[in-house]
Scaffold this motif. Structure first.
Motif, PDB file in Angstrom:
ATOM      1  N   ASP A   3      -1.022 -23.353  26.453  1.00  0.00           N
ATOM      2  CA  ASP A   3      -2.281 -22.652  26.234  1.00  0.00           C
ATOM      3  C   ASP A   3      -1.971 -21.340  25.521  1.00  0.00           C
ATOM      4  OD1 ASP A   3      -4.943 -21.937  26.287  1.00  0.00           O
ATOM      5  OD2 ASP A   3      -4.795 -21.049  28.292  1.00  0.00           O
ATOM      6  N   PHE A   4      -2.281 -21.282  24.256  1.00  0.00           N
ATOM      7  CA  PHE A   4      -1.983 -20.109  23.443  1.00  0.00           C
ATOM      8  C   PHE A   4      -3.272 -19.365  23.083  1.00  0.00           C
ATOM      9  CE2 PHE A   4      -2.422 -23.889  20.923  1.00  0.00           C
ATOM     10  CZ  PHE A   4      -3.249 -23.521  19.886  1.00  0.00           C
ATOM     11  N   SER A   5      -4.281 -19.469  23.935  1.00  0.00           N
ATOM     12  CA  SER A   5      -5.593 -18.889  23.635  1.00  0.00           C
ATOM     13  C   SER A   5      -5.555 -17.365  23.542  1.00  0.00           C
ATOM     14  CB  SER A   5      -6.620 -19.334  24.669  1.00  0.00           C
ATOM     15  OG  SER A   5      -6.185 -19.002  25.966  1.00  0.00           O
ATOM     16  N   LYS A   6      -4.539 -16.717  24.116  1.00  0.00           N
ATOM     17  CA  LYS A   6      -4.427 -15.264  24.010  1.00  0.00           C
ATOM     18  C   LYS A   6      -4.012 -14.828  22.608  1.00  0.00           C
ATOM     19  CE  LYS A   6      -3.428 -14.517  28.897  1.00  0.00           C
ATOM     20  NZ  LYS A   6      -3.888 -15.806  29.344  1.00  0.00           N
ATOM     21  N   GLU A   7      -3.439 -15.727  21.831  1.00  0.00           N
ATOM     22  CA  GLU A   7      -2.987 -15.404  20.475  1.00  0.00           C
ATOM     23  C   GLU A   7      -4.069 -15.654  19.421  1.00  0.00           C
ATOM     24  OE1 GLU A   7       0.507 -17.736  19.845  1.00  0.00           O
ATOM     25  OE2 GLU A   7       1.748 -16.467  21.124  1.00  0.00           O
ATOM     26  N   LEU A   8      -5.232 -16.132  19.844  1.00  0.00           N
ATOM     27  CA  LEU A   8      -6.290 -16.472  18.902  1.00  0.00           C
ATOM     28  C   LEU A   8      -7.151 -15.256  18.580  1.00  0.00           C
ATOM     29  CD1 LEU A   8      -7.481 -19.811  20.546  1.00  0.00           C
ATOM     30  CD2 LEU A   8      -5.904 -19.549  18.643  1.00  0.00           C
ATOM     31  N   SER A   9      -7.670 -15.238  17.344  1.00  0.00           N
ATOM     32  CA  SER A   9      -8.666 -14.226  16.979  1.00  0.00           C
ATOM     33  C   SER A   9      -9.913 -14.956  16.507  1.00  0.00           C
ATOM     34  CB  SER A   9      -8.124 -13.300  15.896  1.00  0.00           C
ATOM     35  OG  SER A   9      -7.724 -14.036  14.772  1.00  0.00           O
ATOM     36  N   PHE A  10     -11.036 -14.276  16.590  1.00  0.00           N
ATOM     37  CA  PHE A  10     -12.319 -14.932  16.329  1.00  0.00           C
ATOM     38  C   PHE A  10     -13.133 -14.162  15.304  1.00  0.00           C
ATOM     39  CE2 PHE A  10     -10.983 -15.887  20.617  1.00  0.00           C
ATOM     40  CZ  PHE A  10     -11.094 -17.266  20.662  1.00  0.00           C
ATOM     41  N   LYS A  11     -13.922 -14.910  14.536  1.00  0.00           N
ATOM     42  CA  LYS A  11     -14.906 -14.342  13.617  1.00  0.00           C
ATOM     43  C   LYS A  11     -16.214 -15.063  13.896  1.00  0.00           C
ATOM     44  CE  LYS A  11     -12.323 -14.003   9.459  1.00  0.00           C
ATOM     45  NZ  LYS A  11     -12.327 -14.231   8.030  1.00  0.00           N
ATOM     46  N   THR A  12     -17.304 -14.337  13.810  1.00  0.00           N
ATOM     47  CA  THR A  12     -18.602 -14.973  14.002  1.00  0.00           C
ATOM     48  C   THR A  12     -19.404 -14.895  12.714  1.00  0.00           C
ATOM     49  OG1 THR A  12     -19.575 -12.916  14.803  1.00  0.00           O
ATOM     50  CG2 THR A  12     -18.694 -14.424  16.454  1.00  0.00           C
ATOM     51  N   SER A  13     -20.290 -15.857  12.552  1.00  0.00           N
ATOM     52  CA  SER A  13     -21.166 -15.877  11.382  1.00  0.00           C
ATOM     53  C   SER A  13     -22.441 -16.610  11.754  1.00  0.00           C
ATOM     54  CB  SER A  13     -20.476 -16.558  10.207  1.00  0.00           C
ATOM     55  OG  SER A  13     -20.137 -17.888  10.543  1.00  0.00           O
ATOM     56  N   ARG A  57      -4.950 -27.778   7.118  1.00  0.00           N
ATOM     57  CA  ARG A  57      -5.851 -26.892   7.868  1.00  0.00           C
ATOM     58  C   ARG A  57      -5.375 -25.446   7.846  1.00  0.00           C
ATOM     59  NH1 ARG A  57      -9.443 -28.595  11.800  1.00  0.00           N
ATOM     60  NH2 ARG A  57      -9.708 -30.830  11.976  1.00  0.00           N
ATOM     61  N   ILE A  58      -4.159 -25.201   7.351  1.00  0.00           N
ATOM     62  CA  ILE A  58      -3.601 -23.855   7.329  1.00  0.00           C
ATOM     63  C   ILE A  58      -3.822 -23.270   5.939  1.00  0.00           C
ATOM     64  CG2 ILE A  58      -1.480 -22.504   7.532  1.00  0.00           C
ATOM     65  CD1 ILE A  58      -0.481 -24.603   9.535  1.00  0.00           C
ATOM     66  N   ASN A  59      -4.366 -22.054   5.894  1.00  0.00           N
ATOM     67  CA  ASN A  59      -4.659 -21.438   4.602  1.00  0.00           C
ATOM     68  C   ASN A  59      -3.417 -20.762   4.015  1.00  0.00           C
ATOM     69  OD1 ASN A  59      -4.456 -19.045   6.023  1.00  0.00           O
ATOM     70  ND2 ASN A  59      -6.613 -18.532   5.887  1.00  0.00           N
ATOM     71  N   ALA A  60      -3.563 -20.114   2.862  1.00  0.00           N
ATOM     72  CA  ALA A  60      -2.438 -19.503   2.154  1.00  0.00           C
ATOM     73  C   ALA A  60      -1.824 -18.347   2.941  1.00  0.00           C
ATOM     74  CB  ALA A  60      -2.895 -19.021   0.784  1.00  0.00           C
ATOM     75  N   ASP A  61      -2.607 -17.704   3.800  1.00  0.00           N
ATOM     76  CA  ASP A  61      -2.094 -16.588   4.601  1.00  0.00           C
ATOM     77  C   ASP A  61      -1.353 -17.051   5.846  1.00  0.00           C
ATOM     78  OD1 ASP A  61      -3.272 -14.823   2.796  1.00  0.00           O
ATOM     79  OD2 ASP A  61      -5.176 -14.845   3.901  1.00  0.00           O
ATOM     80  N   GLY A  62      -1.332 -18.346   6.106  1.00  0.00           N
ATOM     81  CA  GLY A  62      -0.630 -18.887   7.262  1.00  0.00           C
ATOM     82  C   GLY A  62      -1.483 -18.989   8.517  1.00  0.00           C
ATOM     83  N   PHE A  63      -2.792 -18.893   8.367  1.00  0.00           N
ATOM     84  CA  PHE A  63      -3.694 -18.991   9.508  1.00  0.00           C
ATOM     85  C   PHE A  63      -4.216 -20.410   9.648  1.00  0.00           C
ATOM     86  CE2 PHE A  63      -4.089 -14.405   8.798  1.00  0.00           C
ATOM     87  CZ  PHE A  63      -4.039 -13.930  10.104  1.00  0.00           C
ATOM     88  N   LEU A  64      -4.131 -20.938  10.855  1.00  0.00           N
ATOM     89  CA  LEU A  64      -4.784 -22.194  11.198  1.00  0.00           C
ATOM     90  C   LEU A  64      -6.186 -21.822  11.647  1.00  0.00           C
ATOM     91  CD1 LEU A  64      -4.674 -25.256  11.901  1.00  0.00           C
ATOM     92  CD2 LEU A  64      -3.910 -24.582  14.161  1.00  0.00           C
ATOM     93  N   PHE A  65      -7.197 -22.398  11.016  1.00  0.00           N
ATOM     94  CA  PHE A  65      -8.558 -22.004  11.363  1.00  0.00           C
ATOM     95  C   PHE A  65      -9.438 -23.207  11.606  1.00  0.00           C
ATOM     96  CE2 PHE A  65      -8.579 -22.478   6.831  1.00  0.00           C
ATOM     97  CZ  PHE A  65      -9.815 -22.992   6.529  1.00  0.00           C
ATOM     98  N   LEU A  66     -10.485 -22.960  12.400  1.00  0.00           N
ATOM     99  CA  LEU A  66     -11.421 -24.004  12.793  1.00  0.00           C
ATOM    100  C   LEU A  66     -12.771 -23.344  13.045  1.00  0.00           C
ATOM    101  CD1 LEU A  66     -11.582 -27.041  13.903  1.00  0.00           C
ATOM    102  CD2 LEU A  66     -11.347 -25.971  16.126  1.00  0.00           C
ATOM    103  N   THR A  67     -13.820 -23.915  12.476  1.00  0.00           N
ATOM    104  CA  THR A  67     -15.163 -23.367  12.648  1.00  0.00           C
ATOM    105  C   THR A  67     -15.997 -24.321  13.494  1.00  0.00           C
ATOM    106  OG1 THR A  67     -15.018 -22.313  10.495  1.00  0.00           O
ATOM    107  CG2 THR A  67     -17.204 -22.512  11.446  1.00  0.00           C
ATOM    108  N   VAL A  68     -16.685 -23.762  14.491  1.00  0.00           N
ATOM    109  CA  VAL A  68     -17.536 -24.549  15.371  1.00  0.00           C
ATOM    110  C   VAL A  68     -18.926 -23.929  15.395  1.00  0.00           C
ATOM    111  CG1 VAL A  68     -17.898 -25.355  17.725  1.00  0.00           C
ATOM    112  CG2 VAL A  68     -15.602 -25.249  16.810  1.00  0.00           C
TER     113      VAL A  68
END
Length: 130
Positions: A3-13, A57-68
């Motif tokens: 469980d690596f949920s502490k390492e996640l960052s979030f954006k809202t839209s 799924r990983i962008n050029a900056d090295g971030f794995l991202f997912l939108t829900v």
């Protein structure tokens, strides 16, 4: 299963689609971002495996991202996003077993040939002869 949920960052839209005023006013869509290379919970070989399997799924900056944006509330979307990204990463860590090639046994070969012969005889008996 880590469980690596502490390492996640979030954006809202704002979510797209139907929903009336709620869609136009409230930022309910959640994008979760995780920098794979800087993770402290995974070993280097696990990071490489994740990066190889999830490279689309990983962008050029090295971030794995997912939108829900399935739910009407930001909190539910955030929880669902965490659940999905943890599931995706854990599935990427599974290394499939190597298949060992085997040969069919003599009895299996004979059974297959016998079935072919029976079918051939059946079709031969159907033919119209003059």
């Amino acid at each position: 299963m880590k469980d690596f949920s502490k390492e996640l960052s979030f954006k809202t839209s704002r979510s797209s689609g139907a929903g009336g005023q709620n869609v136009n006013k409230v930022e309910t869509s959640v994008t979760v971002l995780w920098k794979v290379a800087v993770s402290e919970l995974f070993k280097d070989d696990e990071k490489i495996l994740i990066q190889e399997k999830l490279k689309n799924r990983i962008n050029a900056d090295g971030f794995l991202f997912l939108t829900v944006s399935e739910s009407r509330t930001q909190l539910m979307n955030k929880n669902k996003a965490i659940e999905k990204i943890v599931d995706i990463v854990n599935k990427a860590l599974i290394v499939p077993k190597k298949r060992t090639a085997t040969k069919p046994s003599r009895a299996q070969k004979q059974k297959r040939l016998d079935n072919k012969k029976k079918l051939s005889d059946k079709k031969e008996n159907r033919r119209f002869r003059l």
